[in-house]
Write an enzyme that holds these catalytic residues in place. Sequence first.
Site, short mmCIF file in Angstrom:
data_model
loop_
_atom_site.label_atom_id
_atom_site.label_comp_id
_atom_site.label_asym_id
_atom_site.label_seq_id
_atom_site.Cartn_x
_atom_site.Cartn_y
_atom_site.Cartn_z
N LYS A 17 0.93 -1.46 0.03
CA LYS A 17 -0.01 0.02 -0.22
C LYS A 17 0.70 1.41 0.02
O LYS A 17 0.82 2.31 -0.74
CB LYS A 17 -1.04 0.05 1.27
CG LYS A 17 -1.94 -1.02 1.53
CD LYS A 17 -3.07 -0.70 2.40
CE LYS A 17 -2.41 -1.13 3.74
NZ LYS A 17 -1.59 -2.17 4.30
N ARG A 93 -9.56 1.02 9.07
CA ARG A 93 -9.29 -0.31 9.46
C ARG A 93 -10.29 -0.94 10.16
O ARG A 93 -10.15 -2.24 10.62
CB ARG A 93 -8.07 0.07 10.47
CG ARG A 93 -6.82 -0.99 9.82
CD ARG A 93 -5.71 -0.45 10.10
NE ARG A 93 -4.24 -1.04 10.40
CZ ARG A 93 -3.40 -0.36 9.78
NH1 ARG A 93 -3.54 0.79 9.20
NH2 ARG A 93 -2.23 -0.82 10.14
N ARG A 130 11.61 -5.37 5.01
CA ARG A 130 11.09 -4.19 4.88
C ARG A 130 11.91 -3.15 5.61
O ARG A 130 12.24 -3.50 6.71
CB ARG A 130 9.97 -3.93 5.09
CG ARG A 130 9.18 -2.54 4.94
CD ARG A 130 7.60 -2.18 4.98
NE ARG A 130 7.16 -2.74 6.27
CZ ARG A 130 5.77 -2.45 6.42
NH1 ARG A 130 4.94 -2.20 5.38
NH2 ARG A 130 5.29 -2.71 7.43
N ARG A 162 11.31 -0.99 10.72
CA ARG A 162 10.16 -0.20 11.86
C ARG A 162 10.10 -1.21 12.97
O ARG A 162 10.39 -2.64 13.15
CB ARG A 162 8.76 -0.54 11.09
CG ARG A 162 8.39 0.61 10.31
CD ARG A 162 7.22 0.56 9.48
NE ARG A 162 6.03 -0.17 9.85
CZ ARG A 162 4.90 0.02 9.62
NH1 ARG A 162 4.80 0.52 8.38
NH2 ARG A 162 3.83 -0.45 10.25
N ARG A 173 -0.53 -8.05 13.77
CA ARG A 173 -1.28 -7.23 12.89
C ARG A 173 -1.98 -8.03 11.77
O ARG A 173 -3.10 -7.53 11.54
CB ARG A 173 -0.36 -6.03 12.40
CG ARG A 173 0.19 -4.98 13.32
CD ARG A 173 1.65 -4.74 13.22
NE ARG A 173 2.18 -4.06 11.79
CZ ARG A 173 3.06 -4.11 11.20
NH1 ARG A 173 4.10 -4.80 11.79
NH2 ARG A 173 3.34 -3.69 10.05
#
Length: 232
Positions: A17, A93, A130, A162, A173
């Site tokens: 995204k 969300r 990531r 992150r 998540r």
Amino acid sequence: MVPGARLIVLGKQGAGKGTQCMRLSRRYVLPHISTGDMLRAAVKARTPLGLEARRYLDAGDLIPDEVVLAMVAGRLDQDDTRTRGFLLDGFPRTVAQADGFDELLKPAVIDLVLNLVVPTGLVLARLVSRRVCEDCGAIYSTSTPPKLNWTCDFCGGDVVQREDDTEEAIKNRLDLYDSSTAPLVARYEALGKLVEVSGEGSPGDVANSLNAVIDAYQHGGGFFPPTPPEHS
Ligand code: AMP
């Protein structure tokens, strides 16, 4: 060129995204509103919101709906989103956020909801590798690092992993995505707003698919001028 649009990009964590919204934002000159980026900036700046939000982010839990809705309402009130529209990334969300957002937006409505579909095995691999720029949010990975010393190619910020890209927080998540966010797919499908796009393949390939959907919608007469008020 799209003169303005109200778009939502849905998809699991790691579906792409953020990467795709950055591209779409440049191509269509649309303000990119990432609630995750806004919350991380608040945490970094140690604002009251950031101090409150930190424990949710670290655990991979969702910030309470009313807090996120108030944050988004403030952002929608700015000139760029009023004149250009927006590209929402990471919001809504939950069904309660989607309902609250519809109310906020009235009399305007969402134009399109683009759902990036990626198998769970691939999102897990992407999340583990990531890396993100702490300052501008640009996204890299261990296989596509910035050109120099983990320094962002765009703004020179530090490129890091992150804090919520740990195995435990990732699992939480993804579970929350299934229980709280996945029902939005059916909600927007029922409203005739949803378009599914495969998020597999290179960022360029996925971008081409998204651009094709948006261009087709526009050629069909979609997007601004803004939806007229319901009352005459
Ligand atoms: P993201 O960058 O979209 O993966 O978001 C990172 C974290 O910010 C999430 O794990 C949540 O803790 C929080 N967050 C971002 N957007 C929302 C939202 N719409 N509702 C609740 N929490 C959110």
